[in-house]
Write a protein that holds these residues in place. Structure first.
Motif, PDB file in Angstrom:
ATOM      1  N   GLN A  27       0.816  -1.203   0.000  1.00  0.00           N
ATOM      2  CA  GLN A  27       0.000   0.000   0.000  1.00  0.00           C
ATOM      3  C   GLN A  27       0.860   1.267   0.000  1.00  0.00           C
ATOM      4  O   GLN A  27       1.968   1.263   0.540  1.00  0.00           O
ATOM      5  CB  GLN A  27      -0.901   0.016   1.244  1.00  0.00           C
ATOM      6  CG  GLN A  27      -1.925  -1.100   1.284  1.00  0.00           C
ATOM      7  CD  GLN A  27      -2.896  -1.043   0.129  1.00  0.00           C
ATOM      8  OE1 GLN A  27      -3.477  -0.007  -0.155  1.00  0.00           O
ATOM      9  NE2 GLN A  27      -3.049  -2.154  -0.584  1.00  0.00           N
ATOM     10  N   PRO A  28       0.336   2.360  -0.571  1.00  0.00           N
ATOM     11  CA  PRO A  28       1.031   3.646  -0.451  1.00  0.00           C
ATOM     12  C   PRO A  28       1.222   3.990   1.025  1.00  0.00           C
ATOM     13  O   PRO A  28       0.316   3.796   1.832  1.00  0.00           O
ATOM     14  CB  PRO A  28       0.064   4.631  -1.125  1.00  0.00           C
ATOM     15  CG  PRO A  28      -0.749   3.790  -2.059  1.00  0.00           C
ATOM     16  CD  PRO A  28      -0.883   2.456  -1.390  1.00  0.00           C
ATOM     17  N   GLY A  29       2.405   4.459   1.359  1.00  0.00           N
ATOM     18  CA  GLY A  29       2.691   4.840   2.746  1.00  0.00           C
ATOM     19  C   GLY A  29       3.179   3.699   3.623  1.00  0.00           C
ATOM     20  O   GLY A  29       3.638   3.930   4.733  1.00  0.00           O
ATOM     21  N   ALA A  30       3.081   2.460   3.127  1.00  0.00           N
ATOM     22  CA  ALA A  30       3.593   1.322   3.904  1.00  0.00           C
ATOM     23  C   ALA A  30       5.120   1.375   3.928  1.00  0.00           C
ATOM     24  O   ALA A  30       5.746   2.019   3.082  1.00  0.00           O
ATOM     25  CB  ALA A  30       3.113   0.011   3.300  1.00  0.00           C
ATOM     26  N   SER A  31       5.717   0.695   4.900  1.00  0.00           N
ATOM     27  CA  SER A  31       7.183   0.668   4.979  1.00  0.00           C
ATOM     28  C   SER A  31       7.663  -0.775   5.022  1.00  0.00           C
ATOM     29  O   SER A  31       7.099  -1.615   5.724  1.00  0.00           O
ATOM     30  CB  SER A  31       7.672   1.434   6.208  1.00  0.00           C
ATOM     31  OG  SER A  31       7.121   0.883   7.385  1.00  0.00           O
ATOM     32  N   ILE A  32       8.708  -1.038   4.250  1.00  0.00           N
ATOM     33  CA  ILE A  32       9.229  -2.393   4.075  1.00  0.00           C
ATOM     34  C   ILE A  32      10.721  -2.390   4.399  1.00  0.00           C
ATOM     35  O   ILE A  32      11.471  -1.539   3.913  1.00  0.00           O
ATOM     36  CB  ILE A  32       9.038  -2.874   2.602  1.00  0.00           C
ATOM     37  CG1 ILE A  32       7.616  -2.593   2.091  1.00  0.00           C
ATOM     38  CG2 ILE A  32       9.428  -4.344   2.465  1.00  0.00           C
ATOM     39  CD1 ILE A  32       6.495  -3.266   2.841  1.00  0.00           C
ATOM     40  N   LEU A  33      11.140  -3.379   5.200  1.00  0.00           N
ATOM     41  CA  LEU A  33      12.552  -3.562   5.517  1.00  0.00           C
ATOM     42  C   LEU A  33      13.087  -4.737   4.707  1.00  0.00           C
ATOM     43  O   LEU A  33      12.525  -5.828   4.751  1.00  0.00           O
ATOM     44  CB  LEU A  33      12.716  -3.847   7.018  1.00  0.00           C
ATOM     45  CG  LEU A  33      14.123  -4.235   7.512  1.00  0.00           C
ATOM     46  CD1 LEU A  33      15.105  -3.080   7.343  1.00  0.00           C
ATOM     47  CD2 LEU A  33      14.081  -4.686   8.970  1.00  0.00           C
ATOM     48  N   ASP A  34      14.176  -4.515   3.956  1.00  0.00           N
ATOM     49  CA  ASP A  34      14.830  -5.581   3.193  1.00  0.00           C
ATOM     50  C   ASP A  34      16.144  -5.919   3.898  1.00  0.00           C
ATOM     51  O   ASP A  34      17.080  -5.120   3.902  1.00  0.00           O
ATOM     52  CB  ASP A  34      15.074  -5.097   1.752  1.00  0.00           C
ATOM     53  CG  ASP A  34      15.805  -6.125   0.892  1.00  0.00           C
ATOM     54  OD1 ASP A  34      16.069  -7.237   1.384  1.00  0.00           O
ATOM     55  OD2 ASP A  34      16.111  -5.802  -0.276  1.00  0.00           O
ATOM     56  N   VAL A  35      16.187  -7.103   4.509  1.00  0.00           N
ATOM     57  CA  VAL A  35      17.339  -7.518   5.318  1.00  0.00           C
ATOM     58  C   VAL A  35      18.318  -8.341   4.479  1.00  0.00           C
ATOM     59  O   VAL A  35      17.913  -9.308   3.832  1.00  0.00           O
ATOM     60  CB  VAL A  35      16.865  -8.348   6.538  1.00  0.00           C
ATOM     61  CG1 VAL A  35      18.050  -8.928   7.292  1.00  0.00           C
ATOM     62  CG2 VAL A  35      16.013  -7.493   7.468  1.00  0.00           C
ATOM     63  N   GLY A  36      19.590  -7.949   4.509  1.00  0.00           N
ATOM     64  CA  GLY A  36      20.597  -8.658   3.723  1.00  0.00           C
ATOM     65  C   GLY A  36      20.347  -8.484   2.238  1.00  0.00           C
ATOM     66  O   GLY A  36      20.356  -9.426   1.462  1.00  0.00           O
ATOM     67  N   THR A  37      20.141  -7.236   1.838  1.00  0.00           N
ATOM     68  CA  THR A  37      19.699  -6.929   0.470  1.00  0.00           C
ATOM     69  C   THR A  37      20.726  -7.269  -0.602  1.00  0.00           C
ATOM     70  O   THR A  37      20.381  -7.405  -1.763  1.00  0.00           O
ATOM     71  CB  THR A  37      19.280  -5.442   0.382  1.00  0.00           C
ATOM     72  OG1 THR A  37      18.662  -5.196  -0.881  1.00  0.00           O
ATOM     73  CG2 THR A  37      20.486  -4.517   0.540  1.00  0.00           C
ATOM     74  N   GLY A  38      21.999  -7.428  -0.212  1.00  0.00           N
ATOM     75  CA  GLY A  38      23.029  -7.717  -1.222  1.00  0.00           C
ATOM     76  C   GLY A  38      23.139  -6.566  -2.198  1.00  0.00           C
ATOM     77  O   GLY A  38      23.320  -5.417  -1.808  1.00  0.00           O
ATOM     78  N   GLY A  39      22.946  -6.849  -3.474  1.00  0.00           N
ATOM     79  CA  GLY A  39      22.989  -5.782  -4.484  1.00  0.00           C
ATOM     80  C   GLY A  39      21.676  -5.040  -4.647  1.00  0.00           C
ATOM     81  O   GLY A  39      21.522  -4.231  -5.555  1.00  0.00           O
ATOM     82  N   GLY A  40      20.700  -5.317  -3.764  1.00  0.00           N
ATOM     83  CA  GLY A  40      19.430  -4.578  -3.842  1.00  0.00           C
ATOM     84  C   GLY A  40      18.223  -5.442  -4.162  1.00  0.00           C
ATOM     85  O   GLY A  40      17.220  -4.962  -4.688  1.00  0.00           O
ATOM     86  N   PHE A  41      18.305  -6.728  -3.816  1.00  0.00           N
ATOM     87  CA  PHE A  41      17.198  -7.649  -4.111  1.00  0.00           C
ATOM     88  C   PHE A  41      16.686  -8.294  -2.829  1.00  0.00           C
ATOM     89  O   PHE A  41      17.498  -8.740  -2.019  1.00  0.00           O
ATOM     90  CB  PHE A  41      17.681  -8.742  -5.077  1.00  0.00           C
ATOM     91  CG  PHE A  41      18.218  -8.182  -6.363  1.00  0.00           C
ATOM     92  CD1 PHE A  41      17.369  -7.732  -7.359  1.00  0.00           C
ATOM     93  CD2 PHE A  41      19.590  -8.085  -6.562  1.00  0.00           C
ATOM     94  CE1 PHE A  41      17.872  -7.196  -8.537  1.00  0.00           C
ATOM     95  CE2 PHE A  41      20.105  -7.550  -7.738  1.00  0.00           C
ATOM     96  CZ  PHE A  41      19.250  -7.105  -8.721  1.00  0.00           C
TER      97      PHE A  41
END
Length: 209
Positions: free
Chosen positions: A62-76
């Motif tokens: 949803q718009p305004g939601a926040s997501i944490l990407d853990v151990g993203t590496g090159g951004g995935f």
């Protein structure tokens, strides 16, 4: 790029442009700082971009939601998801500084305003998020330990807040302790052989007050 449009035909012209730019940006940065194996660069759209977007077949952030990407590496999976959901905020972390450098440069090259990238351990993150995403950085029990107190109390999506984890293979033993876990098989959405054993693992996390 045709591969992305095959499964996500409703992209805006800007999204098409950003997804198209990914190949040159990653090829360029990978020659300076190796974040993707040489053979995988040729398969960037299937093995990295489309794989990341498997999460978008399970949920529409949803718009305004926040997501944490853990151990993203090159951004995935963070960068492809940030292109697809431009009004959702993404926080990409990794413990390796040079990988975060690539993420920042790619985000800048794409003009992504909804991506923040930092060299940081998950345990040190203080904020709370709607979802925590990742691509097989560790086993599920350790991942839950790192992230268990980082979800927001109120859910704004159909799925309750929690973890969306891209993993492959037989996960029966690893996930045995989690009664609420749900598995989504990526071959249900993508027909390429690469996805044969790939899944999105969804685990709702209880809010810790």
């Amino acid at each position: 790029m045709e591969l992305i449009l095959k499964y996500f035909p409703d992209l805006t012209p800007l999204q098409v442009e950003q997804f198209t730019k990914l190949y040159d940006l990653y090829t360029d940065w990978n020659s300076k700082i190796n974040v993707i194996s040489r053979k995988d660069i040729d398969e960037l759209y299937s093995r990295h971009v489309l794989h990341s977007l498997g999460i978008a077949k399970i949920i529409e952030f949803q718009p305004g939601a926040s997501i944490l990407d853990v151990g993203t590496g090159g951004g995935f999976p963070g960068i492809p998801l940030a292109i697809l959901f431009p009004e959702t905020q993404f926080y990409l972390i990794d413990i390796i500084a040079k990988k975060i450098k690539v993420v920042q440069e790619v985000a800048n090259g794409l003009g992504l305003k909804n991506v923040k990238a930092e060299q940081k351990r998950a345990e040190l993150v203080k904020e709370e998020f709607d979802f925590i995403v990742s691509r097989a950085v560790t086993n599920m029990p350790d991942f839950v330990k790192w992230t268990k107190d980082k979800t927001k109390k109120n859910s704004v999506h159909e799925l309750k807040n929690g973890i969306l984890y891209l993993k492959g293979g037989d996960l029966t033993e690893e996930l045995a302790a989690y009664k609420t876990v749900q598995l989504y098989n990526l071959p249900d959405f993508f027909e390429e052989d690469f996805f044969e054993t790939k899944k999105v693992v969804y685990l709702p996390l209880k809010y810790k007050s």
